[in-house]
Design a protein around this motif. Structure first.
Motif, mmCIF file in Angstrom:
data_model
loop_
_atom_site.group_PDB
_atom_site.id
_atom_site.type_symbol
_atom_site.label_atom_id
_atom_site.label_comp_id
_atom_site.label_asym_id
_atom_site.label_seq_id
_atom_site.Cartn_x
_atom_site.Cartn_y
_atom_site.Cartn_z
ATOM 1 N N ALA A 159 0.788 -1.178 -0.132
ATOM 2 C CA ALA A 159 -0.027 0.019 -0.058
ATOM 3 C C ALA A 159 0.987 1.448 0.026
ATOM 4 N N GLU A 160 1.916 1.407 0.676
ATOM 5 C CA GLU A 160 2.689 2.340 0.813
ATOM 6 C C GLU A 160 3.578 2.635 -0.282
ATOM 7 N N LEU A 161 4.030 1.677 -1.054
ATOM 8 C CA LEU A 161 4.575 1.850 -2.194
ATOM 9 C C LEU A 161 3.686 2.255 -3.388
ATOM 10 N N GLU A 162 2.525 1.490 -3.494
ATOM 11 C CA GLU A 162 1.517 2.020 -4.518
ATOM 12 C C GLU A 162 1.231 3.388 -4.462
ATOM 13 N N ALA A 163 1.099 3.955 -3.388
ATOM 14 C CA ALA A 163 0.882 5.578 -3.011
ATOM 15 C C ALA A 163 1.797 6.293 -3.474
ATOM 16 N N ARG A 164 3.277 5.851 -3.056
ATOM 17 C CA ARG A 164 4.231 6.601 -3.294
ATOM 18 C C ARG A 164 4.757 6.576 -4.795
ATOM 19 N N TYR A 165 4.415 5.428 -5.398
ATOM 20 C CA TYR A 165 4.717 5.532 -6.931
ATOM 21 C C TYR A 165 3.690 5.140 -7.855
ATOM 22 N N PRO A 166 2.644 6.030 -8.024
ATOM 23 C CA PRO A 166 1.521 5.791 -8.718
ATOM 24 C C PRO A 166 1.783 5.519 -10.130
ATOM 25 N N GLU A 167 2.928 5.966 -10.765
ATOM 26 C CA GLU A 167 2.890 5.839 -12.254
ATOM 27 C C GLU A 167 3.481 4.521 -12.523
ATOM 28 N N MET A 168 4.020 3.572 -11.591
ATOM 29 C CA MET A 168 4.353 2.065 -11.717
ATOM 30 C C MET A 168 3.151 1.439 -11.516
ATOM 31 N N ARG A 169 3.268 0.195 -11.871
ATOM 32 C CA ARG A 169 2.314 -0.807 -12.463
ATOM 33 C C ARG A 169 2.359 -2.008 -11.342
ATOM 34 N N PHE A 170 1.397 -2.224 -10.364
ATOM 35 C CA PHE A 170 1.391 -3.312 -9.417
ATOM 36 C C PHE A 170 0.373 -4.282 -9.565
ATOM 37 N N HIS A 171 1.005 -5.666 -10.018
ATOM 38 C CA HIS A 171 0.046 -6.699 -10.362
ATOM 39 C C HIS A 171 -0.551 -7.460 -9.255
ATOM 40 N N GLY A 172 0.249 -7.274 -7.952
ATOM 41 C CA GLY A 172 -0.103 -8.231 -6.876
ATOM 42 C C GLY A 172 0.478 -9.765 -7.113
ATOM 43 N N TRP A 173 0.055 -10.574 -5.873
ATOM 44 C CA TRP A 173 0.614 -11.747 -6.050
ATOM 45 C C TRP A 173 0.089 -12.609 -7.206
ATOM 46 N N ARG A 174 0.768 -13.539 -7.848
ATOM 47 C CA ARG A 174 0.258 -14.184 -8.993
ATOM 48 C C ARG A 174 0.729 -15.508 -8.991
ATOM 49 N N GLU A 175 -0.107 -16.514 -9.690
ATOM 50 C CA GLU A 175 0.329 -17.942 -9.676
ATOM 51 C C GLU A 175 1.401 -18.058 -10.841
ATOM 52 N N GLN A 176 2.212 -19.039 -10.933
ATOM 53 C CA GLN A 176 3.423 -19.153 -12.016
ATOM 54 C C GLN A 176 2.793 -19.142 -13.426
ATOM 55 N N ALA A 177 1.731 -19.509 -13.669
ATOM 56 C CA ALA A 177 1.209 -19.644 -14.774
ATOM 57 C C ALA A 177 0.657 -18.237 -15.268
ATOM 58 N N GLU A 178 0.495 -17.514 -14.524
ATOM 59 C CA GLU A 178 -0.059 -15.972 -14.542
ATOM 60 C C GLU A 178 1.126 -15.063 -15.150
ATOM 61 N N ILE A 179 2.173 -15.550 -14.031
ATOM 62 C CA ILE A 179 3.403 -14.742 -14.287
ATOM 63 C C ILE A 179 3.915 -14.920 -15.706
ATOM 64 N N GLY A 180 3.856 -16.127 -16.171
ATOM 65 C CA GLY A 180 4.102 -16.455 -17.600
ATOM 66 C C GLY A 180 3.581 -15.438 -18.609
ATOM 67 N N GLY A 181 2.292 -15.276 -18.328
ATOM 68 C CA GLY A 181 1.501 -14.235 -19.002
ATOM 69 C C GLY A 181 1.851 -12.898 -19.129
ATOM 70 N N LEU A 182 2.458 -12.435 -18.086
ATOM 71 C CA LEU A 182 2.856 -11.186 -17.834
ATOM 72 C C LEU A 182 4.332 -10.528 -17.931
ATOM 73 N N ILE A 183 5.232 -11.679 -18.083
ATOM 74 C CA ILE A 183 6.357 -11.416 -18.038
ATOM 75 C C ILE A 183 7.061 -11.385 -19.484
ATOM 76 N N GLY A 184 5.998 -11.555 -20.462
ATOM 77 C CA GLY A 184 6.597 -11.428 -21.758
ATOM 78 C C GLY A 184 6.878 -9.990 -22.148
ATOM 79 N N LYS A 185 6.613 -9.139 -21.330
ATOM 80 C CA LYS A 185 6.590 -7.803 -21.807
ATOM 81 C C LYS A 185 7.798 -7.155 -21.055
ATOM 82 N N ALA A 186 8.721 -8.281 -20.554
ATOM 83 C CA ALA A 186 9.906 -7.718 -19.779
ATOM 84 C C ALA A 186 11.346 -7.436 -20.403
#
Length: 431
Positions: A279-306
């Protein structure tokens, strides 16, 4: 020539039966891999053992039915955390009733429920016991050889006068003294001359800390954790712009350093993970994206942009599983120069290391990676993809290394081949 005893059963001891972190995730993976190879398994858990996978896999479950230290009465937790008599009695009774010459014991996380007391009954089967050190709690009172107050590495001998006098705990000196008492109880429970089978470390660089704590090098065995790439193919990092952080949002993991450096460098950073600082980091860095906790398979779907993964831990991590998973997917790394994997990553051209607590140095590394020419970035991504799994074991190689260790403890007796469906009865006991 002595007779060879085959592995008849592996007893896994762990605080939790549901994954709350990387260590328990590995315990549950090991359980599955052992059952897939037809090896009988008993799980002795400090909690209530409420994991449906145990029945599905045909695993005997013995449960203590207790909560983690911070989940109960503070006084009782303080006492149980040092010497949980119920855990010791439960294990002693199980050994009395079920031990055989082919039974191997493999301890994992004990610091939240089971406590050092489990090593007292295990002395009777010490030669057939493997002790898995997922961290430094078997050697150092605060589990990290880290002075959290100064945020610097500690090189003191555990339980020396200098160690006890140093306020290094992130909470309070009283907490440090309690952890010191627990460490003394651990060393007492394990005994000086008890012939334990092996202490399994997750990286070779942990050996120095354990020998400093008084362990004999010949009793230590490094078996690196298993990893799987996030995706099957190479992620084309050269086409991407976003940097990623994956992990718990707590002080020692360094997400706050990554966010500050990303803002200074003017690059996008995406956070996968949750924790007390979110909560503290989201408030301090609103320009960054916070995805929250994700399962391994979900991480695979997000990490393709890395474009790269940042690993800015404020303590010397024994092993960064996410580093191997990302690199094997073709994602270059920017990691703290304290990381045990840092030298290998740099030497193999898979990324860069820097002092990630130095905001300017970290930002400079981010800018350099963001501005790298496409062909150079592609080369780094390809090297990461080709060499990422050299940082870790495959799941099969990890399982086989541990099974070989079990066999070694029994005199090189590999398990007898049996159909997995006929191996283990399913049951649940509560003490």
């Amino acid at each position: 020539m002595s007779a060879v005893t085959p592995i008849s059963r592996v007893v896994l001891l762990n605080d939790f039966s549901i994954a709350r972190g990387g260590a328990t995730t590995l315990v549950l993976l090991l359980l599955r891999l052992l059952r897939a190879r037809g090896i009988s398994v008993t799980m002795i858990a400090g909690d209530d053992g409420d994991n449906p996978a145990f029945a599905e896999l045909g695993v005997d479950v013995v449960t203590l039915g207790q909560k983690a230290l911070l989940g109960g009465n503070p006084l009782a937790s303080a006492v149980n955390g040092i010497n949980n008599r119920s855990a010791s009695a439960l294990l002693s009774d199980w050994i009395d009733r079920n031990d055989t010459p082919g039974t191997v014991y493999h301890t994992h996380v004990w610091s939240q429920i089971l406590s050092p007391s489990i090593f007292v009954p295990l002395r009777r089967v010490a030669g057939r016991t493997a002790i898995h050190a997922h961290d430094f709690f078997h050697a150092c009172p605060n589990g990290a050889f880290m002075n959290y107050r100064r945020e610097e590495r500690c090189m003191r001998a555990p339980l020396s006068g200098g160690c006890i006098a140093t306020h290094c705990d992130r909470r309070s000196y009283a907490q440090k003294l309690w952890r010191t008492a627990r460490q003394a109880r651990l060393f007492s429970a394990m005994g000086r001359d008890v012939p334990w089978g092996r202490i399994v470390l997750i990286h070779e660089k942990m050996i120095e800390g354990f020998t400093r704590a008084g362990y004999r090098a010949r009793d230590l065995r490094a078996v690196r954790n298993p990893a799987m790439p996030f995706v099957a193919g190479r992620i084309a990092a050269e086409r991407n712009e976003s940097f990623f952080f994956i992990g718990r949002l707590e002080q020692e993991k360094g997400a706050q350093d990554a966010l500050a450096a990303a803002r200074l460098a003017g690059v996008p950073l995406e956070i996968i993970g949750d924790g007390p600082m979110r909560a503290e980091l989201e408030a301090r860095y609103p320009e960054m994206r916070f995805h929250g906790w994700r399962e391994q398979a979900e991480i695979g779907g997000l990490i393709g942009k890395a474009r790269a993964l940042v690993i800015p831990s404020r303590l010397p991590e024994p092993f960064g599983l996410v580093a191997a998973e990302a690199a094997a997917s073709g994602i270059p790394l920017i990691l703290t120069d304290m990381a045990f994997l840092a030298d290998e990553v740099v030497e193999r051209g898979m990324g860069v290391a820097c002092n990630t607590q130095d905001n300017a140095a970290f930002a400079a590394a981010l800018r350099a990676m963001a501005g790298m020419a496409p062909e150079a970035m592609r080369g780094m991504s390809e090297r990461a993809r080709a060499n990422g799994m050299t940082l870790a074991n495959t799941q099969d190689a990890w399982a086989e290394a541990l099974i070989d260790l079990y066999a070694e403890l029994l005199g090189a007796g590999r398990p007898q081949s049996q159909p997995s469906s006929a191996l283990a009865r399913t049951g649940r006991e509560r003490a």
